[in-house]
Design a protein around this motif. Structure first.
Motif, PDB file in Angstrom:
ATOM      1  N   PHE A 186       4.440   2.533 -13.455  1.00  0.00           N
ATOM      2  CA  PHE A 186       4.059   3.226 -12.584  1.00  0.00           C
ATOM      3  C   PHE A 186       5.250   2.981 -11.486  1.00  0.00           C
ATOM      4  O   PHE A 186       5.841   1.941 -11.652  1.00  0.00           O
ATOM      5  N   ALA A 187       5.197   3.950 -10.550  1.00  0.00           N
ATOM      6  CA  ALA A 187       6.430   3.805  -9.315  1.00  0.00           C
ATOM      7  C   ALA A 187       6.027   2.784  -8.351  1.00  0.00           C
ATOM      8  O   ALA A 187       4.748   2.774  -7.843  1.00  0.00           O
ATOM      9  N   THR A 188       7.028   1.817  -7.884  1.00  0.00           N
ATOM     10  CA  THR A 188       6.670   0.815  -7.131  1.00  0.00           C
ATOM     11  C   THR A 188       7.594   0.727  -5.630  1.00  0.00           C
ATOM     12  O   THR A 188       7.516   0.046  -4.880  1.00  0.00           O
ATOM     13  N   ASP A 189       8.243   2.038  -5.538  1.00  0.00           N
ATOM     14  CA  ASP A 189       8.986   1.883  -4.377  1.00  0.00           C
ATOM     15  C   ASP A 189       8.079   1.873  -3.053  1.00  0.00           C
ATOM     16  O   ASP A 189       7.130   2.468  -3.086  1.00  0.00           O
ATOM     17  N   GLU A 190       8.591   1.271  -2.142  1.00  0.00           N
ATOM     18  CA  GLU A 190       7.661   0.880  -0.878  1.00  0.00           C
ATOM     19  C   GLU A 190       8.192   2.107   0.176  1.00  0.00           C
ATOM     20  O   GLU A 190       8.773   1.566   0.972  1.00  0.00           O
ATOM     21  N   PRO A 250       0.836  -1.343  -0.074  1.00  0.00           N
ATOM     22  CA  PRO A 250       0.024   0.084   0.022  1.00  0.00           C
ATOM     23  C   PRO A 250       0.812   1.331   0.051  1.00  0.00           C
ATOM     24  O   PRO A 250       0.233   2.320  -0.222  1.00  0.00           O
ATOM     25  N   ALA A 251       1.985   1.169   0.289  1.00  0.00           N
ATOM     26  CA  ALA A 251       2.807   2.353   0.320  1.00  0.00           C
ATOM     27  C   ALA A 251       3.564   2.706  -1.068  1.00  0.00           C
ATOM     28  O   ALA A 251       4.352   3.448  -1.093  1.00  0.00           O
ATOM     29  N   ILE A 252       3.300   1.989  -2.123  1.00  0.00           N
ATOM     30  CA  ILE A 252       4.043   2.331  -3.564  1.00  0.00           C
ATOM     31  C   ILE A 252       3.849   3.658  -3.628  1.00  0.00           C
ATOM     32  O   ILE A 252       2.612   4.279  -3.755  1.00  0.00           O
ATOM     33  N   SER A 253       4.786   4.315  -4.382  1.00  0.00           N
ATOM     34  CA  SER A 253       4.835   5.837  -4.395  1.00  0.00           C
ATOM     35  C   SER A 253       3.805   6.129  -5.504  1.00  0.00           C
ATOM     36  O   SER A 253       3.147   7.288  -5.470  1.00  0.00           O
ATOM     37  N   ALA A 254       3.450   5.273  -6.539  1.00  0.00           N
ATOM     38  CA  ALA A 254       2.562   5.683  -7.507  1.00  0.00           C
ATOM     39  C   ALA A 254       1.266   6.121  -6.882  1.00  0.00           C
ATOM     40  O   ALA A 254       0.707   7.164  -7.172  1.00  0.00           O
ATOM     41  N   ILE A 255       0.762   5.379  -5.877  1.00  0.00           N
ATOM     42  CA  ILE A 255      -0.450   5.638  -5.189  1.00  0.00           C
ATOM     43  C   ILE A 255      -0.469   6.921  -4.637  1.00  0.00           C
ATOM     44  O   ILE A 255      -1.313   7.846  -4.653  1.00  0.00           O
ATOM     45  N   HIS A 256       0.496   7.173  -3.948  1.00  0.00           N
ATOM     46  CA  HIS A 256       0.620   8.625  -3.147  1.00  0.00           C
ATOM     47  C   HIS A 256       0.988   9.673  -3.936  1.00  0.00           C
ATOM     48  O   HIS A 256       0.410  10.770  -3.826  1.00  0.00           O
TER      49      HIS A 256
END
Ligand SMILES: *Cc1c(COP(=O)(O)O)cnc(C)c1O
Length: 355
Positions: free
Chosen positions: A144-148, A60-66
């Motif tokens: 999309f960005a996936t860094d947690e 849930p922390a992946i950067s694309a979402i935020h």
């Protein structure tokens, strides 16, 4: 050209194709058997893998979402009468994806890897391409960005994917548009020319307000003065005043559409006068008032050409355009470009790619 064997194929043993009603295809809700996936990590892209279409498992922390590092593309594949598969200017999509990536601080994908993966995927799921006139396979590449990590910085890891949807005739209602002069889609120096997910998020609320007034779509104007026309948000716009095609020049706030670019090249090839320049709201209003606005349409992959029925302004005044069957240019170019894409027209431009 990269060896297409670089793509690893893990074929599904259970096709869903027999569960699909190809005569009633809702747009964008039916997905083919396979998808392509690549991951970016440690500064490089993994080998492209084609696997069964499936859900993603995401932190849930992946950067694309935020923070919204998320871009996409849209293109179509067609079957000609011989059953061969055709793509339309796919290298343009590969290039545009990389331009969007650069602007959003995301890694580019080597064009040959993109093309190899795309071709393998479409070949593998080619039995999903509806053959009847009007239908096609919509192709959606996305990254999309996936860094947690919820700190703000460009992500170090990304996912790139491609999935496909068989789509039926794009039923476009005669479109009633409103020229939007309060809200803004994109500003100078922003990300309007990138195919970035956030551009759509920003446009939904003003579009909803316009729908409540009875319009189907908005035509955006420049952020600074709202005096100049930009685009419709999913389509570029082209007007015909007397015998001349007029369309806003690309200034960085407009998405450079492949359909619009193709329409303009076809028009020039036919000897039609084309002007890419600033188009003011006042000029369009005057042309509507004095009857010199002969045609207006949106250009984009989904509908190809969507004729505009009426144009509304902020003061509530709505003008109706000439009858659809009197629109010589948009009717002719619609037929021509669709025949070209389906291999029913000699490809004098070299735009179609048989795969
Ligand atoms: C994708 C898109 C278009 C149309 O581009 P095509 O390459 O013709 O499909 C127009 N405007 C926006 C904002 C878009 O995202």
């Amino acid at each position: 050209m990269i060896d297409e064997k670089i793509v690893e194929i893990r074929k599904t043993d259970r096709s869903r194709i027999n569960e699909v009603d190809f005569d009633n295809l809702p747009f964008g809700r039916v997905f083919t058997d396979h998808m392509l996936v690549m991951h970016y990590d440690n500064g490089e892209w993994s080998r492209p893998v084609i696997q069964a279409f499936q859900n993603l498992n995401l932190n849930p922390a992946i950067s694309a979402i935020h923070y919204g590092q998320s871009i996409f593309e849209g293109m179509k594949a067609y079957k000609n009468e011989a059953g061969e598969v055709l793509l339309f200017r796919p290298e343009e999509n590969a290039r545009r994806l990389n331009k969007s990536a650069k602007r959003m601080c995301m890694p580019e994908i080597p064009e040959d890897v993109f093309m190899a993966g795309l071709k393998e995927l479409v070949r593998l799921d080619s039995n999903w391409i509806p053959q009847n006139e009007e239908s096609s396979l919509y192709i959606r590449p996305f990254m999309f960005a996936t860094d947690e990590y919820i700190g703000i910085k460009p992500s170090d890891t990304y996912m790139f994917g491609i999935f496909c949807c068989p789509v039926g005739a794009y039923y476009s209602e005669p479109i009633k548009v409103k020229i939007e002069t309060s809200y803004t889609r994109a500003a100078n120096g922003g990300v309007g020319e990138a195919k970035a997910a956030g551009n759509y998020a920003a446009s939904l609320y003003p579009a909803k307000l316009a729908k409540e007034e009875g319009y189907h779509q908005l035509v955006w104007t420049d952020a600074k003065t709202h005096e100049y026309i930009e685009e419709a948000g999913t389509m570029n716009v082209i007007f015909q005043i007397n015998d001349t095609l007029i369309t806003p020049e690309l200034t960085g706030t407009i998405l450079p559409g492949i359909t619009k670019k193709s329409v303009l090249e076809i028009a020039k090839h036919w000897g039609v006068n084309v002007e890419e320049r600033k188009v003011s709201v006042a000029e369009i209003r005057t042309a509507l008032e004095n009857g010199t606005l002969k045609d207006a349409f949106g250009a984009g992959t989904a509908a190809t050409i969507a004729q505009i029925q009426s144009i509304g302004f902020n003061d509530g005044k709505v003008f109706t355009l000439p009858d659809f069957n009197q629109r010589d240019f948009s009717n002719k170019v619609y037929k021509y470009i669709n025949s070209l894409k389906r291999g029913n027209e000699t490809d004098v431009f070299g735009w179609t790619m048989k795969i």
